[in-house]
Motif scaffolding. Structure first.
Motif, PDB file in Angstrom:
ATOM      1  N   UNK A 167       0.764  -1.169   0.091  1.00  0.00           N
ATOM      2  CA  UNK A 167       0.018   0.002   0.033  1.00  0.00           C
ATOM      3  C   UNK A 167       0.776   1.429   0.089  1.00  0.00           C
ATOM      4  N   UNK A 168       1.833   0.978   0.618  1.00  0.00           N
ATOM      5  CA  UNK A 168       3.148   2.385   0.767  1.00  0.00           C
ATOM      6  C   UNK A 168       3.311   2.598  -0.771  1.00  0.00           C
ATOM      7  N   UNK A 169       3.624   1.538  -1.335  1.00  0.00           N
ATOM      8  CA  UNK A 169       4.163   1.612  -2.799  1.00  0.00           C
ATOM      9  C   UNK A 169       3.483   2.168  -3.811  1.00  0.00           C
ATOM     10  N   UNK A 170       1.976   1.706  -3.517  1.00  0.00           N
ATOM     11  CA  UNK A 170       0.907   2.223  -4.302  1.00  0.00           C
ATOM     12  C   UNK A 170       0.571   3.827  -4.080  1.00  0.00           C
ATOM     13  N   UNK A 171       1.099   4.240  -2.918  1.00  0.00           N
ATOM     14  CA  UNK A 171       0.843   5.733  -2.392  1.00  0.00           C
ATOM     15  C   UNK A 171       2.164   6.397  -3.422  1.00  0.00           C
ATOM     16  N   UNK A 172       3.277   5.997  -3.209  1.00  0.00           N
ATOM     17  CA  UNK A 172       4.327   6.582  -3.818  1.00  0.00           C
ATOM     18  C   UNK A 172       4.198   6.411  -5.414  1.00  0.00           C
ATOM     19  N   UNK A 173       3.602   5.408  -6.016  1.00  0.00           N
ATOM     20  CA  UNK A 173       3.223   5.345  -7.261  1.00  0.00           C
ATOM     21  C   UNK A 173       2.223   6.750  -7.878  1.00  0.00           C
ATOM     22  N   UNK A 174       1.233   6.890  -7.023  1.00  0.00           N
ATOM     23  CA  UNK A 174       0.487   7.638  -7.473  1.00  0.00           C
ATOM     24  C   UNK A 174       1.252   9.161  -7.764  1.00  0.00           C
ATOM     25  N   UNK A 175       2.309   9.312  -6.847  1.00  0.00           N
ATOM     26  CA  UNK A 175       3.171  10.382  -7.218  1.00  0.00           C
ATOM     27  C   UNK A 175       4.073  10.316  -8.335  1.00  0.00           C
ATOM     28  N   UNK A 176       4.776   9.374  -8.413  1.00  0.00           N
ATOM     29  CA  UNK A 176       5.784   8.822  -9.487  1.00  0.00           C
ATOM     30  C   UNK A 176       4.912   8.850 -10.862  1.00  0.00           C
ATOM     31  N   UNK A 177       3.651   8.358 -11.015  1.00  0.00           N
ATOM     32  CA  UNK A 177       3.216   8.326 -12.266  1.00  0.00           C
ATOM     33  C   UNK A 177       3.086   9.570 -13.104  1.00  0.00           C
ATOM     34  N   UNK A 178       3.022  10.794 -12.042  1.00  0.00           N
ATOM     35  CA  UNK A 178       2.916  12.073 -12.688  1.00  0.00           C
ATOM     36  C   UNK A 178       3.981  12.726 -13.362  1.00  0.00           C
ATOM     37  N   UNK A 179       5.200  11.788 -12.984  1.00  0.00           N
ATOM     38  CA  UNK A 179       6.338  12.305 -13.524  1.00  0.00           C
ATOM     39  C   UNK A 179       6.971  11.579 -15.019  1.00  0.00           C
ATOM     40  N   UNK A 180       6.125  10.666 -15.428  1.00  0.00           N
ATOM     41  CA  UNK A 180       6.378   9.976 -16.421  1.00  0.00           C
ATOM     42  C   UNK A 180       5.308  10.168 -17.364  1.00  0.00           C
ATOM     43  N   UNK A 181       5.663  10.154 -18.748  1.00  0.00           N
ATOM     44  CA  UNK A 181       4.466  10.102 -19.628  1.00  0.00           C
ATOM     45  C   UNK A 181       3.601   9.251 -19.906  1.00  0.00           C
TER      46      UNK A 181
END
Length: 274
Positions: A167-181
């Motif tokens: 779940x932590x990783x999913x939270x980070x993913x929600x931020x990370x996905x904004x940084x890639x096309x």
């Protein structure tokens, strides 16, 4: 609390009550001792800014956050409070922790946060990508210690903690996905991580080997190791948030620090159950 003209005095016990009730985004803890003192033992999540250089760093500390200073006995942190007041900070948002580290009864950490697991030259996206990989290692760590649980109820708690790392990783993913096309789906990305380095900077394989090599290890030993990993993870994410500055990466690191804080409580509750 005794309010002074420049700042507010608070005990470590009162600070810990504040910390438990408030979000990580609400406050900053600053250790104003010297590097060798901090390395010998510090409050998890504390940012090191020695008093002799504090004046040139006060502008880096957000005015909208509660600011807590501590030192060895409370004398240097009192000076820090005065310096903060002179920089224009509100006495209601500036705190001197009386008694200093000598009065601290909580879990302390030696050394410095393992910030070397991150590359400062990386973009926000690169840092967040690395953070997801660290969460994978934490999940694998909890799955490793499942075999040590003395009762089924503790197995359920450990499984809950392992799932929470995902779940932590999913939270980070929600931020990370904004940084890639074109971000990969979470399941694909997370499944590709090896998870070989824990958040405390130690290789998972080495930690696992130590667990299995100790034939006399107790449940309390295992949980104390898990608690230390969680405390080190909290320390890492708090300090990374402070180092990175405002932005998605800081928001993500503070969010994970908040989650790690709740993990520390869950793990601590399993102590004494050997």
């Amino acid at each position: 609390m005794i309010e002074q003209e420049e700042f507010t005095e608070i005990s470590f016990e009162e600070f810990e009550q504040y910390q438990a009730k408030n979000k990580e985004t609400d406050f900053v803890v600053v250790d104003v001792r010297q590097e060798q003192e901090y390395s010998a033992g510090h409050v998890p999540g504390a940012k090191l800014i020695p008093l002799n250089v504090l004046g040139s760093h006060l502008s880096e500390l957000a005015f909208d956050k509660d600011l807590f200073f501590y030192c060895r006995s409370g004398a240097r942190s009192e000076v820090a409070g005065i310096m903060a007041a002179e920089s224009g900070r509100s006495p209601q948002k500036t705190y001197n922790i009386t008694g200093g580290f000598l009065s601290y009864q909580g879990h302390s950490l030696e050394g410095f946060p393992r910030l070397q697991v991150f590359d400062y030259q990386e973009s926000d996206g690169g840092l967040l990508y690395k953070a997801m990989a660290l969460e994978k290692a934490a999940e694998l760590f909890y799955k490793t210690i499942l075999s040590f649980a003395p009762e089924e109820k503790y197995s359920a708690s450990i499984e809950q903690l392992a799932k929470a790392e995902t779940a932590h990783a999913r939270t980070i993913y929600s931020y990370w996905r904004k940084t890639v096309e074109r971000p990969e789906p979470f399941e694909t990305l997370y499944g590709s991580f090896r998870g070989d380095i824990l958040e405390n900077g130690q290789p998972l394989a080495e930690v696992t080997a130590r667990l299995h090599a100790n034939k006399e290890i107790s449940w309390t030993d295992v949980i104390e190791m898990a608690l230390r990993v969680e405390i080190q993870a909290y320390d890492l994410y708090r300090n990374m948030a402070d180092r990175r500055g405002q932005g998605d990466a800081q928001d993500a690191f503070l969010s994970i620090a908040q989650m790690e804080k709740s993990h520390m409580k869950l793990v601590a509750e399993m102590l004494g159950s050997d």
